[in-house]
Design an enzyme around this catalytic site. Structure first.
Site: not given
Ligand code: BES
Ligand code: ZN
Ligand code: ZN
Length: 488
Positions: A269, A343
Site C-alpha cells: 500500500k 478474504r
Molecule cells: N484492508 C483493506 C481494505 C480497507 C481499505 C479497509 C480502506 C479499510 C479502509 C483490504 O485488505 C484491501 O487492501 N483491499 C483492497 C482489495 C483490492 C486489492 C482488490 C482494496 O480495497 O484496495
Molecule cells: Zn489488504
C-alpha cells in the site's frame, strides 16, 4: 475517557451546588413547558426558533444553574440518532465548562415515533451520554480527568434505572471494541489480541481459546498461514464461545477479519493508505464486543466467534502474487494481489465456522476500499442471499444508527473471480470490488447455512457522521448486533 463519569437518575434536580442542565425543547409547541426554558431571554429562544441553530447555550446570572444547554427538537429533521448525537456532543462540550454535576432532562414533550419505542428513545439518549465520554488517550502523558456526575431526569425511575444499567454494560463492550481498533499494531499483535480478549472476557459463560500456528499447520489451514507467514508475529485463529445459562433460542456464528496490520504485503500500500491499517481487525473487534455485550446481559443466544488474527507483512517468507494456496476447505486460491488478504484468511475461518453447524453465520470485515467508494463511509455494505436475515439487520442498523445498505449479490458476478490456474482468484476487476470480495467468501460457506457478509471498511474508521464517531475508530456494529440478538 474525558471524565470520570457517573450516570444516575432522579425525578427532579435537587442540588446544593451549582450544576449544568441540558433540556430538549420543541419550538412552536402550543403549550410551552415553562419549567424547561425558564429565565432564558426571549432573544435566545428566538434564535433557536428562527435559525438553523441546533442548540443554545446560556449562562444564567443567578440561581443554581451555571450553564444551560437547550437542544432544539425539529420534528421535520429529527433522526433516530438525534438524542444520542446531541447528548454525546453535550458531554464533549462540558469538558470546557466548570461543572461537576449535570442534569439531563429526558421528560420529552412528545412521543417521537421515529425512535421505535419510548424505551429505545431513552436508551439512545443514555448511550449518547456514555459515548460522548470516549477518548483513546492511553498514550498521552497529560490526562486531566475531572469527575462528572450526570443525572438523568425522568418520571419513570424504575424504567430509567434499568435502562442506565443495561446501557452501561452495552457501552462497556462498545468501548472495548473501540479500544481494540484504536490500539496501534505495535502493541496489538495476533498473540496480544488473543490475550487481551481472554483477559477482558473472563465471564463464566464465555470460553476463549485459539488454534496456534502449529495447530493450524496440522490441519492445513493454509490460507491463514500463507497471509501470516510474512510476519514475525505468528497467526492465531481465536475462538470464542458464549453459552447462555438458560436454554438458547438459536446458535449463531460470528466471524471477524482480524488483520492486526495490513501493509498490503508485496502488493504494498502507499503510505497514506497504510496509516489506518491498524484498524484492519475492526470486524474482529465487532465480534468480540458483541459476544461480550450478549454475555453481560445474559441474552439467550448461543454465540460462536471465529477470528483469524494475522499480520500482513513483507519478508523473505511472505506470500507473493502468483502463489497458489490450497485452503482448509480444499479449494485452491490464485493469489493475484497480496493486499486482498482479508478474504483469504476469512476463507479458512468461514470453512471452520461451518463445521460447528450454526443456524446463521454473520461475518464482519474491513474487506474493501470499494465498499466505501460505493456507499461513502456512513454505511456498511450488506451482502446475502437470505433476504429476511439482512432485512432484520438493516432494521437494527437504522434503529441504532449503525447504518447498513444492501448491495447486489447475484450469480452474474461469479465469473469475475474465475481463475485459469486455481479454483478461485482473490482479485476481480476494478468495478464492483466489494461485491466480488463477497462472492469470493461465498465459495467457503456451506450453502445450507444462512449467511450474511458485512463490509464495514467505511464506518469502522473514524468519520464525521456524528459527534461520537469523530477522532477515534468507532467499534461499529456492536450496538447493532446487540439489538439484533436481543430482539430475536
Ligand atoms: N484492508 C483493506 C481494505 C480497507 C481499505 C479497509 C480502506 C479499510 C479502509 C483490504 O485488505 C484491501 O487492501 N483491499 C483492497 C482489495 C483490492 C486489492 C482488490 C482494496 O480495497 O484496495
Ligand atoms: Zn489488504
Ligand atoms: Zn485488509
Amino acid at each position: 475517557m474525558l471524565f470520570e463519569l457517573n450516570v444516575k437518575s432522579a425525578i427532579n434536580p435537587v442540588s446544593k451546588t451549582e450544576y449544568g442542565l441540558v433540556t430538549f425543547y420543541e419550538p412552536n409547541k402550543k403549550k410551552k413547558s415553562s419549567a424547561k426554558i425558564n429565565n432564558i431571554p426571549s432573544y435566545l429562544l428566538k434564535n433557536l426558533e428562527d435559525k438553523e441553530t441546533d442548540y443554545i447555550k446560556y449562562y444564567p446570572d443567578k440561581g443554581k444553574i451555571l450553564v444551560h444547554f437547550v437542544y432544539k427538537i425539529d420534528k421535520e429533521k429529527i433522526t433516530q440518532d438525534y438524542l444520542r448525537d446531541a447528548l454525546a456532543g453535550a458531554i464533549q462540550a462540558f469538558e470546557k465548562e466548570n461543572v461537576s454535576r449535570l442534569y439531563v432532562d429526558l421528560n420529552l414533550d412528545n412521543e417521537y415515533k421515529i425512535f421505535n419505542s419510548i424505551e429505545y428513545m431513552l436508551q439512545s439518549a443514555v448511550e449518547g451520554i456514555f459515548l460522548g465520554n470516549y477518548s483513546f488517550d492511553k498514550y498521552k502523558n497529560e490526562k486531566k480527568r475531572k469527575k462528572l456526575e450526570v443525572i438523568v431526569l425522568h418520571q419513570n425511575q424504575n424504567l430509567m434505572r434499568k435502562i442506565i444499567s443495561e446501557t452501561a454494560h452495552l457501552i462497556d463492550a462498545v468501548f472495548f471494541a473501540k479500544d481494540l481498533v484504536n490500539e496501534p499494531a505495535i502493541s496489538l499483535t495476533p498473540k496480544s489480541f488473543f490475550q487481551r480478549i481472554k483477559n477482558k472476557l473472563k465471564i463464566a459463560e464465555i470460553k476463549v481459546t485459539a488454534l496456534t500456528k502449529a495447530e493450524m499447520q496440522k490441519i492445513k489451514m493454509n490460507a491463514i498461514l500463507a497471509v501470516g507467514n510474512g510476519s514475525e508475529n505468528p497467526p492465531y485463529l481465536i475462538k470464542l464461545h458464549y453459552k447462555p445459562k438458560q436454554k438458547p433460542k438459536k446458535k449463531i456464528a460470528l466471524v471477524g477479519k482480524g488483520v492486526t496490520y495490513d501493509t498490503g504485503g508485496y502488493s504494498i500500500k502507499p503510505t497514506n493508505g497504510m496509516y489506518e491499517m491498524k484498524a484492519d481487525m475492526a470486524g474482529a473487534a465487532t465480534v468480540v464486543g458483541t459476544i461480550l455485550a450478549a454475555a453481560k446481559s445474559n441474552l439467550p443466544i448461543e454465540l460462536l466467534g471465529y477470528i483469524p488474527a494475522v499480520e500482513n507483512m513483507i519478508s523473505g517468507k511472505a506470500y507473493r502474487p502468483g502463489d497458489i494456496i490450497r485452503s482448509y476447505s480444499g479449494k485452491t486460491i490464485d493469489v493475484k494481489d497480496t493486499d486482498a488478504e482479508g478474504r483469504i484468511v476469512l476463507a479458512d475461518a468461514l470453512t471452520y465456522a461451518c463445521e460447528a453447524k450454526p443456524e446463521q453465520i454473520i461475518d464482519f470485515a474491513t474487506l474493501t476500499g470499494a465498499v466505501a467508494v460505493a456507499l461513502g463511509v456512513y454505511r456498511a455494505g450488506v451482502f446475502t442471499n437470505v433476504q429476511e436475515l439482512s432485512d432484520k439487520l438493516i432494521d437494527s442498523g437504522e434503529k441504532t444508527y449503525e447504518l447498513l445498505w444492501q448491495l447486489p449479490f447475484g450469480k452474474e458476478y461469479e465469473k469475475l473471480i474465475k481463475s485459469d490456474l486455481a479454483d478461485v482468484s482473490n482479485l476481480g476487476p476494478r468495478w464492483g470490488g466489494a461485491i466480488t470480495a463477497g462472492k469470493f467468501l461465498e465459495h467457503f460457506v456451506d450453502k445450507k447455512i444462512p449467511w450474511v457478509h458485512i463490509d464495514l471498511a467505511g464506518p469502522a474508521l473514524s468519520h464525521d457522521l456524528n459527534s461520537y464517531s469523530k477522532k477515534y475508530n468507532t467499534g461499529f456494529g456492536v450496538r447493532l448486533m446487540y439489538d439484533y440478538l436481543k430482539n430475536f
